[in-house]
Design a protein around this motif. Sequence first.
Motif, PDB file in Angstrom:
ATOM      1  N   ALA A  47      34.321  26.063  45.552  1.00  0.00           N
ATOM      2  CA  ALA A  47      34.464  27.264  46.376  1.00  0.00           C
ATOM      3  C   ALA A  47      33.673  27.127  47.673  1.00  0.00           C
ATOM      4  CB  ALA A  47      33.990  28.491  45.594  1.00  0.00           C
ATOM      5  N   ILE A  65      37.883  34.974  46.918  1.00  0.00           N
ATOM      6  CA  ILE A  65      38.575  35.311  45.674  1.00  0.00           C
ATOM      7  C   ILE A  65      39.980  35.834  45.947  1.00  0.00           C
ATOM      8  CG2 ILE A  65      38.553  36.906  43.697  1.00  0.00           C
ATOM      9  CD1 ILE A  65      35.543  36.627  43.632  1.00  0.00           C
ATOM     10  N   GLY A  70      41.066  30.579  46.031  1.00  0.00           N
ATOM     11  CA  GLY A  70      39.954  31.313  45.422  1.00  0.00           C
ATOM     12  C   GLY A  70      40.358  31.978  44.124  1.00  0.00           C
ATOM     13  N   ALA A  74      38.636  31.318  40.644  1.00  0.00           N
ATOM     14  CA  ALA A  74      38.073  32.435  39.876  1.00  0.00           C
ATOM     15  C   ALA A  74      38.613  32.446  38.449  1.00  0.00           C
ATOM     16  CB  ALA A  74      38.383  33.759  40.576  1.00  0.00           C
ATOM     17  N   LEU A  78      36.373  32.042  35.101  1.00  0.00           N
ATOM     18  CA  LEU A  78      36.479  33.019  34.005  1.00  0.00           C
ATOM     19  C   LEU A  78      36.932  32.345  32.716  1.00  0.00           C
ATOM     20  CD1 LEU A  78      38.081  36.075  35.858  1.00  0.00           C
ATOM     21  CD2 LEU A  78      35.764  35.927  34.932  1.00  0.00           C
TER      22      LEU A  78
END
Length: 612
Positions: A47, A65, A70, A74, A78
């Motif tokens: 990132a 994000i 992004g 993300a 997660l």
Amino acid sequence: MTTFVDVTNAYRGAWARWHVFVPVYIAVRLLLVALIAPGVAIAVNLAVSLSDQTALTDQDIAAFILSPVGFVVAIAVLSIFLLAEVLVFSVMAGSLRMGESDAWRAGSSAIRLILSRLPALFSFAARFILRVLLLILPFAAVSALIAWWTLTEYDINYYLTFQPPSFWIAVGLIGAVMLAMAWVLIRRLSAWALGLHLVLFEGVAPASAFNISANRMEGKRGRLKIELAIWLVLRLVIAGLIATVAGLLFDLVPLQGAAHLRLALIYSLIVAGLWSLAGLILAATALGALAVLLDGFFEIKTSEPPHPEPGNLRVPLLGAVGAAAVAVLIGLWLGQGLLENIQAPDRAEVIGHRGAAALRPENTMAAVEKAIEDGADWVEIDVQESADGVVIVAHDSDFMKLAGVPTKVWDATMEDVAEIDIGSWFDPEYADERTPTLRQVLEAAKGRSKVIIELKYYGHDVDLENRVTALVEEFDMQDDIATMSLKYPAVQKMKKLRPDWRAGVLAATAVGDLSGLEGEFVAVNAAMATPGLVRSVQAAGKDIYVWTVNDPLQMSAMASMGVDGLITDRPAMANEVLRVRAEMGPAERLLLWFATTFGMSVDTETMRDESP
């Protein structure tokens, strides 16, 4: 009533196998620290590498994000975190289903099974997150529309401070949407409850596991939802009881008298250790109980694929021991740094947040004068431009919170500002207070205090940076000011305009290496501050400030951590805390640090009328 009995029996069954569940839980957690941390680091570094910065903060994180790359990163991050939870639960479920009574044999066979299914488990975790996000998305969109409809006419700080009827309308409507979302999620999650078991024990493809689980749970979802609710309530109740007992034990700490300090410190450590141990046992037992509950719904319909034979846990155990050793070494390293900071003289400067905002109306000359009188090393203010090009001191986008006036700052002329009372909301005594200009603040602070100027941007700035620099140079205060902003490009612009001036990045959240950003300091939310962050920033030759620190125990903890500045609404209190700390020995300082670490605090809201 049957469901309650089933849940309590699950807890009893998990507790009966504590000698399996607890050590397996601890071992797997240690392994995950060693295995998953690199994956998270790779995602974070990716990132950051896609930008031209060493770290992303606040607005940059949100923008990243929301970008296609992004979003994928993300989801990957997660998935890694969910995979950690999946792996822990899988080991518990595997050790339970294989029926091993020996902890290491049970853990060994379960871990071997999971390693053989690892790609499928990661795929399952990623698909699970995507499905949940798709379920949440429409409800989040509706909630955002409600918030936009009800809470955007004025600055958000007005709604949060005064909570007008529109605020409660928004709370009610969004609450109803969240309840609907919870109902939908519970329905779907109860349908997918056997998905992990199917992947793990029947070798079902992750893409098919959700539908197959839904078919098998048909007619059983209602009972499962009730059992899961009871399971969660029992877990929260037990955790509450543990916290209550720990609180009662902490209340017995003998804080009075120097002779009791050593005893108090040892006692606090023992209580904290027992509290942590009890929490660990509860986490393992509750997860085991959940495994027992879900296992009761699972019946293998196909021929079960061969499972690895139980063996010794040498490799996983060595990995766990290695991870534990690394964790201990890091802990000792951090602890040594903390101990050195505790023993060393405090270096923190006191920075009056918006003046002395706890004692006078914020960002007024009264607050600025109070901060200077109270010995603040720096006075921190927020600046924007008025409609007629004057740099004025204002935090919010409008005057609603301070005066009940909806005028936007960029639409207000100095003539308008002169009519707006921004002091009465705090106390009628300050009814004469008006929004000051940066010129007035610099004139008051010159030769008495330094000034940190936070540049505020709401998309209507015209020439803010040049106007600020012109005023500072007019007062010849280049060496007595610093600028900062949440907007990193603004920091870069200031450094380009005036390379020799002191500038810094303000961050509420961040990923990456903050110490690599341009500027002479970083100012972070106190919740972000860690000994490691403090060390890395200072090793880069920069200072680190923390905000907004109003609790005396937290002030002491931040000073123990070695921060360079305390941004506080109570500069007099901060100076007093630092004065008292200077007279304390290492044991007393360490006790204060432990008090904060384990949640002790002082309610400063009641202190306003008591402060001079």
